[in-house]
Design an enzyme around this catalytic site. Structure first.
Site, PDB file in Angstrom:
ATOM      1  N   GLY A  33       0.782  -1.232   0.000  1.00 14.56           N
ATOM      2  CA  GLY A  33       0.000   0.000   0.000  1.00 14.56           C
ATOM      3  C   GLY A  33       0.813   1.282   0.000  1.00 14.56           C
ATOM      4  O   GLY A  33       0.279   2.351   0.293  1.00 14.56           O
ATOM      5  N   SER A  34       2.101   1.212  -0.381  1.00 13.40           N
ATOM      6  CA  SER A  34       2.886   2.452  -0.380  1.00 13.40           C
ATOM      7  C   SER A  34       2.376   3.419  -1.453  1.00 13.40           C
ATOM      8  O   SER A  34       2.453   4.636  -1.275  1.00 13.40           O
ATOM      9  CB  SER A  34       4.374   2.163  -0.566  1.00 13.40           C
ATOM     10  OG  SER A  34       4.648   1.685  -1.858  1.00 13.40           O
ATOM     11  N   ASN A  35       1.866   2.903  -2.540  1.00 13.59           N
ATOM     12  CA  ASN A  35       1.319   3.809  -3.576  1.00 13.59           C
ATOM     13  C   ASN A  35      -0.010   4.414  -3.136  1.00 13.59           C
ATOM     14  O   ASN A  35      -0.297   5.573  -3.442  1.00 13.59           O
ATOM     15  CB  ASN A  35       1.197   3.076  -4.906  1.00 13.59           C
ATOM     16  CG  ASN A  35       2.526   3.026  -5.639  1.00 13.59           C
ATOM     17  OD1 ASN A  35       3.016   4.035  -6.109  1.00 13.59           O
ATOM     18  ND2 ASN A  35       3.126   1.845  -5.673  1.00 13.59           N
ATOM     19  N   MET A 111      -2.758  -6.930  -8.152  1.00 16.40           N
ATOM     20  CA  MET A 111      -2.048  -8.011  -8.847  1.00 16.40           C
ATOM     21  C   MET A 111      -3.007  -8.985  -9.533  1.00 16.40           C
ATOM     22  O   MET A 111      -2.755 -10.189  -9.558  1.00 16.40           O
ATOM     23  CB  MET A 111      -1.153  -8.767  -7.853  1.00 16.40           C
ATOM     24  CG  MET A 111      -0.097  -7.900  -7.232  1.00 16.40           C
ATOM     25  SD  MET A 111       0.978  -7.161  -8.492  1.00 16.40           S
ATOM     26  CE  MET A 111       2.223  -6.420  -7.465  1.00 16.40           C
ATOM     27  N   ARG A 112      -4.099  -8.464 -10.084  1.00 19.98           N
ATOM     28  CA  ARG A 112      -5.067  -9.295 -10.786  1.00 19.98           C
ATOM     29  C   ARG A 112      -5.298  -8.717 -12.181  1.00 19.98           C
ATOM     30  O   ARG A 112      -5.313  -7.496 -12.354  1.00 19.98           O
ATOM     31  CB  ARG A 112      -6.424  -9.320 -10.059  1.00 19.98           C
ATOM     32  CG  ARG A 112      -6.369  -9.647  -8.597  1.00 19.98           C
ATOM     33  CD  ARG A 112      -6.212 -11.116  -8.317  1.00 19.98           C
ATOM     34  NE  ARG A 112      -7.200 -11.944  -8.967  1.00 19.98           N
ATOM     35  CZ  ARG A 112      -7.073 -13.254  -9.155  1.00 19.98           C
ATOM     36  NH1 ARG A 112      -5.985 -13.867  -8.758  1.00 19.98           N
ATOM     37  NH2 ARG A 112      -8.010 -13.960  -9.760  1.00 19.98           N
ATOM     38  N   ASN A 128      -3.295   2.203 -13.946  1.00 22.06           N
ATOM     39  CA  ASN A 128      -2.470   1.163 -13.335  1.00 22.06           C
ATOM     40  C   ASN A 128      -1.046   1.694 -13.203  1.00 22.06           C
ATOM     41  O   ASN A 128      -0.585   2.453 -14.050  1.00 22.06           O
ATOM     42  CB  ASN A 128      -2.466  -0.090 -14.222  1.00 22.06           C
ATOM     43  CG  ASN A 128      -1.666  -1.221 -13.602  1.00 22.06           C
ATOM     44  OD1 ASN A 128      -1.775  -1.503 -12.403  1.00 22.06           O
ATOM     45  ND2 ASN A 128      -0.852  -1.885 -14.411  1.00 22.06           N
ATOM     46  N   HIS A 130       2.921   0.381 -12.920  1.00 20.23           N
ATOM     47  CA  HIS A 130       3.697  -0.826 -13.223  1.00 20.23           C
ATOM     48  C   HIS A 130       5.187  -0.522 -13.065  1.00 20.23           C
ATOM     49  O   HIS A 130       5.655   0.521 -13.526  1.00 20.23           O
ATOM     50  CB  HIS A 130       3.394  -1.280 -14.656  1.00 20.23           C
ATOM     51  CG  HIS A 130       4.098  -2.552 -15.018  1.00 20.23           C
ATOM     52  ND1 HIS A 130       3.674  -3.777 -14.560  1.00 20.23           N
ATOM     53  CD2 HIS A 130       5.211  -2.778 -15.756  1.00 20.23           C
ATOM     54  CE1 HIS A 130       4.497  -4.716 -15.012  1.00 20.23           C
ATOM     55  NE2 HIS A 130       5.433  -4.136 -15.741  1.00 20.23           N
TER      56      HIS A 130
HETATM   57  C1  GAR Z   1       4.366  -1.415  -7.020  1.00 18.51           C
HETATM   58  O1  GAR Z   1       5.749  -1.394  -7.208  1.00 18.51           O
HETATM   59  C2  GAR Z   1       3.645  -1.535  -8.351  1.00 18.51           C
HETATM   60  O2  GAR Z   1       4.329  -0.955  -9.403  1.00 18.51           O
HETATM   61  C3  GAR Z   1       3.587  -3.030  -8.508  1.00 18.51           C
HETATM   62  O3  GAR Z   1       3.314  -3.511  -7.225  1.00 18.51           O
HETATM   63  C4  GAR Z   1       3.919  -2.663  -6.266  1.00 18.51           C
HETATM   64  C5  GAR Z   1       2.907  -2.360  -5.193  1.00 18.51           C
HETATM   65  O4  GAR Z   1       3.515  -1.708  -4.118  1.00 18.51           O
HETATM   66  N1  GAR Z   1       2.565  -3.401  -9.453  1.00 18.51           N
HETATM   67  C6  GAR Z   1       2.712  -4.409 -10.303  1.00 18.51           C
HETATM   68  O5  GAR Z   1       3.686  -5.129 -10.337  1.00 18.51           O
HETATM   69  C7  GAR Z   1       1.531  -4.608 -11.233  1.00 18.51           C
HETATM   70  N2  GAR Z   1       1.867  -5.509 -12.282  1.00 18.51           N
HETATM   71  P1  GAR Z   1       2.636  -1.033  -2.977  1.00 18.51           P
HETATM   72  O6  GAR Z   1       1.635  -2.089  -2.493  1.00 18.51           O
HETATM   73  O7  GAR Z   1       3.622  -0.681  -1.911  1.00 18.51           O
HETATM   74  O8  GAR Z   1       1.953   0.163  -3.549  1.00 18.51           O
END
Ligand code: GAR
Length: 211
Positions: A33-35, A111-112, A128, A130
């Site tokens: 959940g950092s984003n 991740m779905r 999204n 990535h």
């Molecule tokens: C992020 O680095 C995002 O780019 C990646 O998951 C991480 C989630 O981090 N997403 C993917 O790989 C999608 N294919 P977070 O939970 O700390 O936000």
């Protein structure tokens, strides 16, 4: 450490885009959940004119739940294992978000794969993030793939979600140099630092372009 270690080579200028009315956001997340937190912080510091109407997560262990509590944001677990199909899960996501008047969906570490059910309910309104410079290194292991490919620069991309995974219109990207001693973990940390910068800006930019 190289001169380039903490810099992004082709980051866009991050000037704030002023949105007149607050965007109503729904967040989808599967993990840490950092984003989500980067978006919440950008709102809190008035860099992004938006409100987070809710967080949907699909994994009972996801740390994003605690982060949502910290920021006073409603969160809801919709465990994908309890649904007969991707489409059935998405129908429920749509119901929850429509009830909250969500205008834009942000997949912040979701991740779905998404289907036409979600995409047609929110056309050009799903973003999204990535961890690669798309179109390179699509899919679940983007950081590992970039390291294994021995490229010198990777990064992150915010793009519109589309039926083909990691392939919709690109809104914003930032570059991250790969260092000689990088591991998947060290590289992912630096990529995420860039993600946290560009995601709030990309939300504002996409809202400006597509609204
Ligand atoms: C992020 O680095 C995002 O780019 C990646 O998951 C991480 C989630 O981090 N997403 C993917 O790989 C999608 N294919 P977070 O939970 O700390 O936000």
């Amino acid at each position: 450490m190289s001169l380039y270690a903490s810099t992004s080579l082709i980051s866009p200028p991050l000037q704030s885009i002023r949105l007149k009315t607050p965007l109503k956001l729904g967040i989808m997340a599967s993990g840490y959940g950092s984003n989500f937190e980067a978006i919440a912080q950008a709102i809190d510091t008035h860099q992004l004119n938006a409100e987070i109407r809710g967080v949907i997560y699909n994994n009972p262990e996801a740390k994003v739940k605690t982060k949502a509590q910290h920021w006073g944001v409603k969160s809801l677990l919709l465990d994908h294992r309890k649904y007969s199909s991707r489409q059935a899960l998405e129908q429920e996501i749509i119901e929850v978000f429509k009830a909250e008047q969500v205008e834009w969906i942000i997949m912040a570490g979701w991740m779905r794969i998404v289907t036409e059910v979600l995409l047609t309910s929110y056309p050009d309104r799903i973003l999204n993030i990535h961890p690669s410079l798309l179109p390179s290194f699509k899919g679940l292991h983007a950081v590992d793939l970039a390291l294994a490919a021995k490229v010198k620069i990777t990064g992150c991309t915010v793009h519109l979600a589309s039926l083909e995974v990691d392939s919709g219109a690109i809104i914003m990207q930032a570059a991250v140099p790969i260092l000689a001693d990088d591991t998947v973990e060290s590289l992912h940390i630096r990529i995420q630092q860039q993600e946290h910068k560009i995601l709030p800006e990309a939300i504002a930019l996409a809202a400006q372009i597509y609204s």
